[in-house]
Scaffold this motif. Structure first.
Motif, PDB file in Angstrom:
ATOM      1  N   GLY A 111       0.807  -1.216   0.000  1.00  0.00           N
ATOM      2  CA  GLY A 111       0.000   0.000   0.000  1.00  0.00           C
ATOM      3  C   GLY A 111       0.839   1.264   0.000  1.00  0.00           C
ATOM      4  N   ALA A 112       1.978   1.201   0.682  1.00  0.00           N
ATOM      5  CA  ALA A 112       2.849   2.377   0.728  1.00  0.00           C
ATOM      6  C   ALA A 112       3.648   2.552  -0.559  1.00  0.00           C
ATOM      7  N   LEU A 113       4.018   1.441  -1.220  1.00  0.00           N
ATOM      8  CA  LEU A 113       4.915   1.519  -2.367  1.00  0.00           C
ATOM      9  C   LEU A 113       4.201   1.714  -3.703  1.00  0.00           C
ATOM     10  N   ILE A 114       2.974   1.232  -3.835  1.00  0.00           N
ATOM     11  CA  ILE A 114       2.290   1.348  -5.125  1.00  0.00           C
ATOM     12  C   ILE A 114       2.251   2.789  -5.630  1.00  0.00           C
ATOM     13  N   PRO A 115       1.879   3.775  -4.800  1.00  0.00           N
ATOM     14  CA  PRO A 115       1.873   5.151  -5.319  1.00  0.00           C
ATOM     15  C   PRO A 115       3.263   5.673  -5.661  1.00  0.00           C
ATOM     16  N   LEU A 116       4.293   5.090  -5.059  1.00  0.00           N
ATOM     17  CA  LEU A 116       5.653   5.607  -5.252  1.00  0.00           C
ATOM     18  C   LEU A 116       6.358   4.980  -6.450  1.00  0.00           C
ATOM     19  N   VAL A 117       6.246   3.646  -6.606  1.00  0.00           N
ATOM     20  CA  VAL A 117       7.028   2.956  -7.636  1.00  0.00           C
ATOM     21  C   VAL A 117       6.178   2.285  -8.700  1.00  0.00           C
ATOM     22  N   GLY A 118       4.872   2.171  -8.479  1.00  0.00           N
ATOM     23  CA  GLY A 118       4.017   1.518  -9.460  1.00  0.00           C
ATOM     24  C   GLY A 118       3.991   0.007  -9.301  1.00  0.00           C
ATOM     25  N   PHE A 119       3.157  -0.640 -10.127  1.00  0.00           N
ATOM     26  CA  PHE A 119       2.932  -2.080  -9.977  1.00  0.00           C
ATOM     27  C   PHE A 119       4.116  -2.912 -10.475  1.00  0.00           C
ATOM     28  N   SER A 120       4.761  -2.494 -11.554  1.00  0.00           N
ATOM     29  CA  SER A 120       5.774  -3.347 -12.179  1.00  0.00           C
ATOM     30  C   SER A 120       6.920  -3.663 -11.221  1.00  0.00           C
ATOM     31  N   TRP A 121       7.368  -2.687 -10.451  1.00  0.00           N
ATOM     32  CA  TRP A 121       8.492  -2.918  -9.543  1.00  0.00           C
ATOM     33  C   TRP A 121       8.111  -3.859  -8.400  1.00  0.00           C
ATOM     34  N   LEU A 122       6.845  -3.830  -7.986  1.00  0.00           N
ATOM     35  CA  LEU A 122       6.418  -4.747  -6.927  1.00  0.00           C
ATOM     36  C   LEU A 122       6.384  -6.179  -7.441  1.00  0.00           C
ATOM     37  N   TYR A 123       5.917  -6.366  -8.679  1.00  0.00           N
ATOM     38  CA  TYR A 123       5.945  -7.706  -9.267  1.00  0.00           C
ATOM     39  C   TYR A 123       7.383  -8.206  -9.407  1.00  0.00           C
ATOM     40  N   LEU A 124       8.271  -7.328  -9.851  1.00  0.00           N
ATOM     41  CA  LEU A 124       9.663  -7.720 -10.016  1.00  0.00           C
ATOM     42  C   LEU A 124      10.286  -8.095  -8.667  1.00  0.00           C
ATOM     43  N   ALA A 125       9.941  -7.355  -7.628  1.00  0.00           N
ATOM     44  CA  ALA A 125      10.452  -7.669  -6.290  1.00  0.00           C
ATOM     45  C   ALA A 125       9.980  -9.054  -5.844  1.00  0.00           C
ATOM     46  N   ASP A 126       8.731  -9.406  -6.145  1.00  0.00           N
ATOM     47  CA  ASP A 126       8.217 -10.726  -5.793  1.00  0.00           C
ATOM     48  C   ASP A 126       8.996 -11.812  -6.515  1.00  0.00           C
ATOM     49  N   ALA A 127       9.252 -11.611  -7.810  1.00  0.00           N
ATOM     50  CA  ALA A 127       9.998 -12.612  -8.578  1.00  0.00           C
ATOM     51  C   ALA A 127      11.402 -12.802  -8.016  1.00  0.00           C
TER      52      ALA A 127
END
Length: 435
Positions: free
Chosen positions: A164-180
């Motif tokens: 919730g804190a990171l989505i507005p800052l970095v967007g969805f793509s970086w969160l998916y990449l972090a999961d991978a």
């Protein structure tokens, strides 16, 4: 304090320690994707109806591949199967990253990737759980399951907060990449496991890993009342007593919170996983309990009583937030702790008393029950709330849990009498780790 806080002896075994340590990062990484998928769907479509489709696209592969995955785990080398499914999870997560990085707004592509990912997860999870009796002594299984559940629940709290804190800052793509990237830790831990070939014993279900194999596993379960009851009592607890679908209405109508969220909404949703984490942290006593059946019954009774008290706590609120929200939160936290301990014992019963060559299939059924029970509860509680109100539906659901689990344990007394040090006749005690 050693007798109070979590029993960490399973971490002395290298294979388990590597898997559990890897999960510290992969559980949070998985939560990033779990939060990002519905958030991206809503951002792309502006429709909650499309977001709701994640339930169907997630549940169907979870049920189908959960059952089939358990059969695969009983017939293939478990390390190889874990390797394949972990790589599959990494590839599908990279698919999420790629479509987000390219700016795709195709909701069906996103839902399709989600379904494939859930299929890999449905095979991976029962296989991973079925591995534990092969790498740990039987007396450490309750502690190991408590450690795993504590970590999972902690991730369920931390992951959404981070996302919730990171989505507005970095967007969805970086969160998916972090999961991978986080999943690489699990892949490393899996590759360090010893070979775990399928075990065969005379007279056990051994058909090829297809529909017949799944049916054989269900038939095996039907012939073992203690194991069957471990699923029945969980369904009772979840279907009758899981009030999560009512939290939005309770927060808004009974406690006067905001319609779209707010403090009451957040506290109610966080209370059960927070209680589960606390229950895991102070679970040092579980390894000393041998009457697993009685412990499960008592834990589910405690769950039902706590849920009923949560409903009773908000009945007199009349739109006032304080102190009713905190009374309800404490009750729900107690319920979460009781559910965590119950799940740890139920998993230990499946892992220790089931024959090794059907453990995967039983874990597959476990995944289906765990995933399906709360979803059925959402429908049942939503209907009941329309008749009597959300607070009363919560209170009556908790009472119903207590009544039904006591009746069920009376009808099958062998379940409450089950002892971990006296497994059912003919049951395998598994293979002990050399340390």
């Amino acid at each position: 304090m050693r007798s109070v806080v979590a029993d960490t002896r399973p971490l002395q075994h290298g294979d388990f320690r590597r898997l559990w340590t890897a999960n510290i990062v992969t559980v949070i990484g998985a939560q990033l994707t779990i939060v990002s998928v519905p958030a991206q769907i809503y951002a792309d479509t502006g429709s909650s109806a499309y977001v709701g489709l994640t339930g169907i696209f997630g549940l169907v592969p979870l049920v189908v591949f959960g059952l089939w995955g358990g059969a695969l785990a009983d017939h293939l080398d478990k390390r190889r199967l874990l390797t394949i499914t972990t790589v599959g999870l990494i590839v599908t997560t990279l698919g999420f990253w790629l479509q987000a990085a390219l700016g795709s707004t195709n909701v069906w592509l996103l839902l399709g990737l989600f379904a494939v990912q859930q299929a890999f997860f449905a095979v991976n999870q029962p296989t991973r759980t079925a591995v534990l009796p092969s790498i740990l002594p039987m007396d450490l299984l309750p502690a190991a399951n408590a450690l795993n559940m504590t970590l999972f629940m902690a991730g369920a709290i931390a992951g959404p907060l981070v996302a919730g804190a990171l989505i507005p800052l970095v967007g969805f793509s970086w969160l998916y990449l972090a999961d991978a990237i986080c999943l690489l830790a699990t892949l490393y831990a899996v590759r360090r496991l010893p070979p775990l070939p399928a075990e065969r014993h005379p007279g056990s279900p051994s058909s090829a890993p297809g529909l017949r194999s799944v049916i054989d596993g269900i038939r095996y379960l039907g012939g073992h009342p203690v194991l069957m009851m471990s699923f029945v009592v969980d369904l009772i607890a979840m279907v009758a007593g899981m009030p999560r679908a009512l939290f939005p209405e309770i927060a808004h109508v009974d406690l006067g919170g905001e319609a779209g969220g707010g403090l009451a909404f957040a506290v109610l949703f966080a209370a059960i996983p927070a209680g589960a984490v606390l229950g895991g942290v102070f679970s040092g006593w579980v390894s000393r309990v041998t009457l697993h059946g009685r412990a499960v019954v008592l834990c589910i009774v405690a769950w039902g009583v706590a849920v009923a008290l949560a409903g009773a706590a908000v009945l007199p609120a009349g739109g006032r937030l304080h102190p009713w929200i905190w009374l309800a939160a404490v009750a729900l936290a107690v319920a979460g702790a009781a559910d965590m301990v119950s799940a740890a014992f139920r998993q230990a019963m499946l892992q220790s008393s089931a024959s090794p060559e059907v453990r995967g299939r039983l874990q597959g059924i476990f995944i289906v029950v765990v995933a399906g029970g709360p979803r059925i509860a959402d429908v049942v509680h939503g209907y009941a709330a329309g008749l009597v109100g959300a607070a009363w539906a919560t209170l009556l659901g908790g009472v119903l849990v207590v009544v039904l689990v006591l009746v069920a344990s009376a009808l099958v007394p062998s379940f409450a009498r089950y002892r971990a040090d006296l497994p059912p006749a003919g049951a395998s005690t598994g293979r002990r780790s050399p340390g």
